[in-house]
Design a protein around this motif. Sequence first.
Motif, PDB file in Angstrom:
ATOM      1  N   SER A 285       0.826  -1.206   0.000  1.00  0.00           N
ATOM      2  CA  SER A 285       0.000   0.000   0.000  1.00  0.00           C
ATOM      3  C   SER A 285       0.862   1.260   0.000  1.00  0.00           C
ATOM      4  O   SER A 285       0.602   2.206  -0.765  1.00  0.00           O
ATOM      5  CB  SER A 285      -0.925  -0.008   1.212  1.00  0.00           C
ATOM      6  N   LEU A 286       1.881   1.287   0.838  1.00  0.00           N
ATOM      7  CA  LEU A 286       2.750   2.458   0.912  1.00  0.00           C
ATOM      8  C   LEU A 286       3.522   2.657  -0.384  1.00  0.00           C
ATOM      9  O   LEU A 286       3.738   3.785  -0.832  1.00  0.00           O
ATOM     10  CB  LEU A 286       3.721   2.312   2.086  1.00  0.00           C
ATOM     11  N   ARG A 287       3.932   1.556  -0.999  1.00  0.00           N
ATOM     12  CA  ARG A 287       4.672   1.657  -2.253  1.00  0.00           C
ATOM     13  C   ARG A 287       3.786   2.224  -3.370  1.00  0.00           C
ATOM     14  O   ARG A 287       4.221   3.034  -4.181  1.00  0.00           O
ATOM     15  CB  ARG A 287       5.198   0.275  -2.634  1.00  0.00           C
ATOM     16  N   ALA A 288       2.509   1.819  -3.410  1.00  0.00           N
ATOM     17  CA  ALA A 288       1.591   2.343  -4.410  1.00  0.00           C
ATOM     18  C   ALA A 288       1.406   3.850  -4.249  1.00  0.00           C
ATOM     19  O   ALA A 288       1.358   4.603  -5.234  1.00  0.00           O
ATOM     20  CB  ALA A 288       0.252   1.622  -4.310  1.00  0.00           C
ATOM     21  N   ARG A 289       1.324   4.291  -3.024  1.00  0.00           N
ATOM     22  CA  ARG A 289       1.172   5.723  -2.758  1.00  0.00           C
ATOM     23  C   ARG A 289       2.447   6.476  -3.145  1.00  0.00           C
ATOM     24  O   ARG A 289       2.403   7.551  -3.731  1.00  0.00           O
ATOM     25  CB  ARG A 289       0.859   5.924  -1.277  1.00  0.00           C
ATOM     26  N   ASP A 290       3.592   5.890  -2.841  1.00  0.00           N
ATOM     27  CA  ASP A 290       4.871   6.526  -3.157  1.00  0.00           C
ATOM     28  C   ASP A 290       5.084   6.614  -4.665  1.00  0.00           C
ATOM     29  O   ASP A 290       5.677   7.574  -5.165  1.00  0.00           O
ATOM     30  CB  ASP A 290       6.008   5.725  -2.519  1.00  0.00           C
ATOM     31  N   ALA A 291       4.600   5.633  -5.406  1.00  0.00           N
ATOM     32  CA  ALA A 291       4.829   5.577  -6.848  1.00  0.00           C
ATOM     33  C   ALA A 291       4.152   6.727  -7.586  1.00  0.00           C
ATOM     34  O   ALA A 291       4.541   7.051  -8.722  1.00  0.00           O
ATOM     35  CB  ALA A 291       4.343   4.243  -7.405  1.00  0.00           C
ATOM     36  N   GLU A 292       3.159   7.372  -6.976  1.00  0.00           N
ATOM     37  CA  GLU A 292       2.441   8.453  -7.645  1.00  0.00           C
ATOM     38  C   GLU A 292       3.352   9.658  -7.899  1.00  0.00           C
ATOM     39  O   GLU A 292       3.212  10.336  -8.913  1.00  0.00           O
ATOM     40  CB  GLU A 292       1.240   8.874  -6.793  1.00  0.00           C
ATOM     41  N   ASP A 293       4.277   9.926  -6.992  1.00  0.00           N
ATOM     42  CA  ASP A 293       5.164  11.089  -7.140  1.00  0.00           C
ATOM     43  C   ASP A 293       6.403  10.873  -6.273  1.00  0.00           C
ATOM     44  O   ASP A 293       6.559  11.494  -5.224  1.00  0.00           O
ATOM     45  CB  ASP A 293       4.427  12.367  -6.721  1.00  0.00           C
ATOM     46  N   PRO A 294       7.315   9.989  -6.681  1.00  0.00           N
ATOM     47  CA  PRO A 294       8.465   9.650  -5.838  1.00  0.00           C
ATOM     48  C   PRO A 294       9.425  10.822  -5.644  1.00  0.00           C
ATOM     49  O   PRO A 294       9.742  11.540  -6.594  1.00  0.00           O
ATOM     50  CB  PRO A 294       9.131   8.498  -6.602  1.00  0.00           C
ATOM     51  N   VAL A 295       9.845  11.002  -4.410  1.00  0.00           N
ATOM     52  CA  VAL A 295      10.814  12.034  -4.054  1.00  0.00           C
ATOM     53  C   VAL A 295      12.017  11.344  -3.428  1.00  0.00           C
ATOM     54  O   VAL A 295      11.864  10.476  -2.561  1.00  0.00           O
ATOM     55  CB  VAL A 295      10.222  13.042  -3.045  1.00  0.00           C
ATOM     56  N   ARG A 296      13.204  11.714  -3.828  1.00  0.00           N
ATOM     57  CA  ARG A 296      14.423  11.067  -3.324  1.00  0.00           C
ATOM     58  C   ARG A 296      14.615  11.354  -1.835  1.00  0.00           C
ATOM     59  O   ARG A 296      14.378  12.474  -1.357  1.00  0.00           O
ATOM     60  CB  ARG A 296      15.649  11.547  -4.093  1.00  0.00           C
ATOM     61  N   LEU A 297      15.086  10.328  -1.110  1.00  0.00           N
ATOM     62  CA  LEU A 297      15.339  10.499   0.317  1.00  0.00           C
ATOM     63  C   LEU A 297      16.449  11.504   0.579  1.00  0.00           C
ATOM     64  O   LEU A 297      16.382  12.274   1.542  1.00  0.00           O
ATOM     65  CB  LEU A 297      15.700   9.152   0.953  1.00  0.00           C
ATOM     66  N   ASP A 298      17.497  11.494  -0.251  1.00  0.00           N
ATOM     67  CA  ASP A 298      18.581  12.434   0.007  1.00  0.00           C
ATOM     68  C   ASP A 298      18.127  13.875  -0.217  1.00  0.00           C
ATOM     69  O   ASP A 298      18.615  14.802   0.445  1.00  0.00           O
ATOM     70  CB  ASP A 298      19.821  12.103  -0.827  1.00  0.00           C
ATOM     71  N   PHE A 299      17.160  14.078  -1.114  1.00  0.00           N
ATOM     72  CA  PHE A 299      16.589  15.421  -1.285  1.00  0.00           C
ATOM     73  C   PHE A 299      15.862  15.844  -0.014  1.00  0.00           C
ATOM     74  O   PHE A 299      16.017  16.979   0.461  1.00  0.00           O
ATOM     75  CB  PHE A 299      15.630  15.439  -2.471  1.00  0.00           C
ATOM     76  N   ILE A 300      15.074  14.931   0.554  1.00  0.00           N
ATOM     77  CA  ILE A 300      14.339  15.240   1.786  1.00  0.00           C
ATOM     78  C   ILE A 300      15.320  15.516   2.925  1.00  0.00           C
ATOM     79  O   ILE A 300      15.137  16.453   3.707  1.00  0.00           O
ATOM     80  CB  ILE A 300      13.403  14.079   2.150  1.00  0.00           C
ATOM     81  N   ARG A 301      16.379  14.698   3.019  1.00  0.00           N
ATOM     82  CA  ARG A 301      17.366  14.885   4.092  1.00  0.00           C
ATOM     83  C   ARG A 301      18.045  16.246   3.981  1.00  0.00           C
ATOM     84  O   ARG A 301      18.210  16.957   4.983  1.00  0.00           O
ATOM     85  CB  ARG A 301      18.404  13.765   4.034  1.00  0.00           C
ATOM     86  N   LYS A 302      18.457  16.612   2.779  1.00  0.00           N
ATOM     87  CA  LYS A 302      19.164  17.890   2.604  1.00  0.00           C
ATOM     88  C   LYS A 302      18.226  19.074   2.763  1.00  0.00           C
ATOM     89  O   LYS A 302      18.641  20.134   3.221  1.00  0.00           O
ATOM     90  CB  LYS A 302      19.833  17.910   1.231  1.00  0.00           C
ATOM     91  N   LYS A 303      16.968  18.884   2.393  1.00  0.00           N
ATOM     92  CA  LYS A 303      15.967  19.938   2.563  1.00  0.00           C
ATOM     93  C   LYS A 303      15.643  20.167   4.037  1.00  0.00           C
ATOM     94  O   LYS A 303      15.219  21.236   4.445  1.00  0.00           O
ATOM     95  CB  LYS A 303      14.715  19.524   1.791  1.00  0.00           C
ATOM     96  N   GLN A 304      15.814  19.119   4.859  1.00  0.00           N
ATOM     97  CA  GLN A 304      15.622  19.166   6.309  1.00  0.00           C
ATOM     98  C   GLN A 304      14.179  19.453   6.717  1.00  0.00           C
ATOM     99  O   GLN A 304      13.917  20.051   7.761  1.00  0.00           O
ATOM    100  CB  GLN A 304      16.560  20.184   6.967  1.00  0.00           C
TER     101      GLN A 304
END
Length: 406
Positions: A285-304
């Motif tokens: 279920s989580l993977r299906a939701r993520d597949a709609e608009d995937p965002v990189r983890l390293d982008f999220i980490r650097k964005k803080q």
Amino acid sequence: MTITRLISALALCLGATAGVAQASDTHVTCVQQQLARLGLDPGAADGVTRVQTRRAVAEFVQRLEGDAVHAVFDALPEFSERAAVGWCREIGSYAPQAAEVMPSAEPPLILTKDSISPEIRGYIERSYEEARQTFAQDFGIATASKPVLIVAFGRDDLEDLLRVSVPGIDDLSPAAAEETADDMCVGVERVMGSAYRNRIALCMPSGDLDRITSYEIWQGRYQYVMLHEYMHHVQREMSYDKVPDDGFGRRPMGPSWMVEGSAYLAQIKSREGPTREVSVPMLVSLRARDAEDPVRLDFIRKKQSVRSDAEYSASNLAVALLALRFGEDHMVAFWRATGEEDDWHAAFEAVYDMRLEDFEELFEDMRHDLTKLVKFARAEAPYGPDVLRVGSRGPNRLGHGARVRG
């Protein structure tokens, strides 16, 4: 505006530190009271980290018996105002009589408008206590600190409540209170939560007030938000982020995708049945939701920060994947190690036996293929036990207890 302060046990917890601005002094007082109960002499319970208190802490460590007990206290940072919350928590876990003086042993301070009924204020307290019990039972976490709970049914009410001065914790700036009220309450049709160092705030749609006629209704609508924000409270405690900035820059609690993904694991505990545990169907279920608009983890980490639905989806999937493979206990161990290491890169490596950046890259390879995700979760080839292994190790820094013992 007049504020109702329901169940104010604050005087009991802060009486010895009146006039002291930093909330962590409450936990220095806690440790002093705990040591006195255990037959040691830390000096007056006034929240001051004097030499006599440090000597009593050292004597306490020297009296401990058993490798497992020593391992807990050896890993703690050197006793200080910042680290006192961890010492208060672990001494309380070690000795039941010491747990009685932890700030968390007293009812919370709850701020609401005077117009909020006693019944709803009772639901708020019960909701908080249920969150504490859930964390103790499901994650093995008994916190030492307690937040101020702020519950509002409208934007202006929330801003006013956020501006209320509470002895022992830093005031929010007017700008921060205004910004938070706008973010949480304007144009939002569902309950929103936010956690600060020593506050948990909930903003409810104004129309919800008349609909809350029982605790069961409260629990069904809002408990997941309380659990989510309580996890942020736990993260701040375990990473020793309960005190103001030390002047050398903000101490982040961890990579922001780990912060929010862990809070997701907490909020699902409000559900009934198998959906309150991480599972392969949940991963699907989580993977299906993520597949709609995937965002990189390293982008999220650097964005803080995690703000968009896509960023939340990526964070939830990544942490659920780690929990399914390694167990939820590793997630808790990560937050403990973050405080012990004072470095969440090192903490991730120590707990998950792989570099944070390597997992982020591996996640990018797996997130688009459900078969790969499931194989990783089950530690199956090509993602067996040796995947990205860097070598197990304990904390880098020698904790206070270990130094005391030589």
